[in-house]
Design an enzyme around this catalytic site. Structure first.
Site, PDB file in Angstrom:
ATOM      1  N   ARG A 255       0.854  -1.181   0.000  1.00  0.00           N
ATOM      2  CA  ARG A 255       0.000   0.000   0.000  1.00  0.00           C
ATOM      3  C   ARG A 255       0.890   1.231   0.000  1.00  0.00           C
ATOM      4  O   ARG A 255       1.466   1.596   1.010  1.00  0.00           O
ATOM      5  CB  ARG A 255      -0.920  -0.014   1.232  1.00  0.00           C
ATOM      6  N   HIS A 259      -3.697   4.255   4.728  1.00  0.00           N
ATOM      7  CA  HIS A 259      -4.782   3.269   4.833  1.00  0.00           C
ATOM      8  C   HIS A 259      -6.092   3.876   4.346  1.00  0.00           C
ATOM      9  O   HIS A 259      -6.829   3.270   3.566  1.00  0.00           O
ATOM     10  CB  HIS A 259      -4.911   2.806   6.280  1.00  0.00           C
ATOM     11  N   TYR A 268       4.360   5.819  11.102  1.00  0.00           N
ATOM     12  CA  TYR A 268       4.702   4.459  11.487  1.00  0.00           C
ATOM     13  C   TYR A 268       5.483   3.685  10.427  1.00  0.00           C
ATOM     14  O   TYR A 268       5.977   2.592  10.703  1.00  0.00           O
ATOM     15  CB  TYR A 268       3.427   3.672  11.831  1.00  0.00           C
TER      16      TYR A 268
END
Length: 361
Positions: A255, A259, A268
């Protein structure tokens, strides 16, 4: 114990540099127009994705779930489907929706809040998006069991992510499908991150190997290789249609974006990891292959780019022009038939709204 990130068993037909390689079990022979069609699909889906992201940032969409970087997994598997096959998606399968004929503007309506779905699964053979993680895998198995009882030769595909693979619903779906020989392909898009949780903290072994424990085959495919995704999904669909039971595909991809548009992956995710995966871009590698084999030139790529820009403009205008739904629309589909309590609540809400003056021009 094998590491989750090992990929020596990856099915691949097209390297990140755009070089064609052979595979003993999965191969593909397409026409020039079919190769070019796969490129066009991926490029247009990415352009739609970019435009939707921009529309959300402008406040025209409540949210958007990007599929940036996962175009090969979705287009490759989506183009393997037969017209009568039925798809149970999660919420990021915009490329599969494109392959099933769902208009991009229809997807936008759902994320703008003007509709609760916008398409008829009975006509499109593409179920509504599912926000509850993993639930659609059980729905898919139930539908596939019905297909088998009906003696139909169609197949079912259930899409889910690596995060959803940790849900108990998915294990239950695997077991039911295996026991009842349901003609369902489980297609896991392992994009490495379940929001901020890496896949290595979800599973000690590769996801595709779970299939063996339930008694059916599993394969890991390069999810950034549209040709490999197409070839493996075609083989999986042949397997389930033959009455041999379910099949699991783990599309090993990444990805590239957040998200959702409410997420900040920079908090992160290490930048060097993103840079490494950027070199494996699914669209760039197919472009390199088409140029190397003389199946496309710069004029073709420019034409696709211009088509995408026109589509984006139409999409933007269409989203902004969407009418707001009636304020009492929330009551329309609570039950299949009219219900006395819901009608009472509808009347109360209408009376409540009548207390307010009409806004002045």
């Amino acid at each position: 114990m094998r590491r989750q990130d090992e990929a020596e068993d990856l099915v691949q037909l097209l390297t990140p540099e755009g070089e064609r390689v052979a595979h003993p079990e999965y191969d593909l022979d397409l026409s020039k127009s079919q190769y070019r069609g796969l490129y066009r699909d991926m490029a247009l889906v990415r352009r739609i994705d970019r435009e939707a992201f921009a529309l959300q940032r402008l406040g025209e969409l409540g949210m958007w779930i990007p599929c940036l970087g996962q175009e090969a997994a979705q287009i490759g598997s989506g183009r393997a489907l037969a017209p009568d096959d039925h798809v149970f998606p999660s919420y990021r399968e915009h490329g599969v929706a494109w392959c099933r004929g769902i208009a991009p503007l229809t997807l936008m309506g759902m994320l703008r809040g003007t509709t609760n779905g916008g398409w008829d699964p009975r006509e499109t053979r593409f179920h509504l998006y599912t926000i509850v993680l993993g639930a659609q895998t059980l729905h898919a198995v139930g539908y596939a069991m019905g297909v088998r009882r009906d003696g139909d030769d169609s197949a079912v595909v259930a899409y889910f992510g690596d995060g959803a693979a940790s849900e108990g619903d998915v294990s239950e779906a695997f077991n039911f499908a295996a026991v009842f020989d349901a003609p369902v392909v489980f297609f896991c898009q392992n994009n490495q991150w379940a929001i901020s949780h890496p896949v290595g903290r979800q599973s000690r072994a590769p996801i595709y190997e779970r299939a063996r424990g339930f008694g059916f085959p599993g394969v890991r495919v390069d999810g950034n290789d549209v040709l490999a995704c197409l070839a493996v999904t075609r083989a999986a669909l042949r397997h389930v249609r033959s009455g041999s039971g379910p099949f699991l595909i783990e599309a090993y991809t990444y990805r590239m974006g957040p998200h959702t548009t409410s997420d900040d992956p920079g908090r992160y995710r290490p930048a060097e990891e993103v840079d490494a995966w950027r070199k494996k871009d699914p669209i760039a590698r197919l472009r390199a292959y088409l140029l190397r084999e003389g199946m496309a030139d710069e004029a073709f790529f420019t034409e696709v780019e211009e088509e995408g820009d026109r589509m984006a403009l139409e999409l933007r205008d269409g989203v902004i022009a969407m009418p707001d739904p009636p304020v009492d629309a929330m009551f329309d589909h609570v039950y299949a038939d009219r219900h006395a309590l819901v009608e009472e609540e509808r009347a109360w809400y209408a009376a409540y709204l009548d207390r307010f003056e009409e806004p002045r021009a």
